[in-house]
Design a protein around this motif. Sequence first.
Motif, mmCIF file in Angstrom:
data_model
loop_
_atom_site.group_PDB
_atom_site.id
_atom_site.type_symbol
_atom_site.label_atom_id
_atom_site.label_comp_id
_atom_site.label_asym_id
_atom_site.label_seq_id
_atom_site.Cartn_x
_atom_site.Cartn_y
_atom_site.Cartn_z
ATOM 1 N N ILE A 1 -53.155 -2.703 -6.979
ATOM 2 C CA ILE A 1 -54.178 -3.394 -6.207
ATOM 3 C C ILE A 1 -53.710 -3.760 -4.803
ATOM 4 N N VAL B 1 -53.997 -10.891 -11.987
ATOM 5 C CA VAL B 1 -54.540 -9.542 -11.818
ATOM 6 C C VAL B 1 -56.050 -9.609 -11.591
ATOM 7 N N ARG B 2 -56.725 -10.412 -12.387
ATOM 8 C CA ARG B 2 -58.173 -10.570 -12.228
ATOM 9 C C ARG B 2 -58.502 -11.162 -10.859
ATOM 10 N N ARG C 1 -57.878 -8.434 -8.148
ATOM 11 C CA ARG C 1 -58.930 -7.417 -8.204
ATOM 12 C C ARG C 1 -60.230 -7.952 -7.613
ATOM 13 N N ASP D 1 -61.876 -6.232 -4.377
ATOM 14 C CA ASP D 1 -63.228 -5.669 -4.507
ATOM 15 C C ASP D 1 -64.201 -6.323 -3.536
#
Length: 268
Positions: free
Chosen positions: A27, A230-231, A234, A238
């Motif tokens: 990412i 991580v979430r 991301r 995004d």
Amino acid sequence: MRIDLNSDLGESYGNWELGDDAALLAIVTSANVACGFHAGDPTVLRRTCDQAVEDGVVIGAQVGYRDLAGFGRRFIDMDPAELTNEVLYQIGALDSFARVAGDRVRYVKPHGALYNAIVHHEEQAAAVVEAVRLYDARLPVLGLPGSVWLRLAAEAGLTVVREAFADRAYTPQGTLVPRRHPGAVLHDPSEVAERCLRMVRGEPITASDGSRLHIEAESICVHGDSPGAVRMARAVADRLSAAGVDLAAFAAPERTGLEGSRVHPDVR
């Protein structure tokens, strides 16, 4: 619009694992890799550098106090010359793994208590600047906007890169709310992603007292050791991409073209 997205990686130690480096490296655009003093061991650091190069992520040396037990989050009152030597040691150690992987260390970012100390601590800031200057004055340095660290680095001729934090609360003065205070770490990915977009657009965010605060930065950090990192990363990536923001490292990675050896040409 363009921004670098960085994360603190390589912070596992032996059988103790912290964060999901593999997922984050898919990412982020820059990796602040631990150097063994606040976290990380030789095997972890080599693995992290190998994967960063494989994923096209720029490697930075995340230098800190020699404080494994405290994860580098405790201030240490050090002699400046000793601090310079310890930072030199850390950059060199990580650079060896980065070069074996096929690239090299491309910037320096202090970690934890050292990062916060040199926002105001003149002697320690100067000691870290001296270490970078002695090792390689071409290396950019990453830090808090308005800090003594970035001011002294610029005066020494180093390239300075201003950093914002995706998941940390800010005081009205533009410094980070100490982790021991309630609300210091933000946990809502959607809220954090929107806040990052506002920072990139030059719009104000809300400080800890409710006032409006402008943060100017060329790089945004998502902490790799935070729950749901991580979430969070991301969601930020995004949201920025959807708004037309180009995610790109402030320092370009170098490739060797040596398929078999993966050895940097500087060390052949």
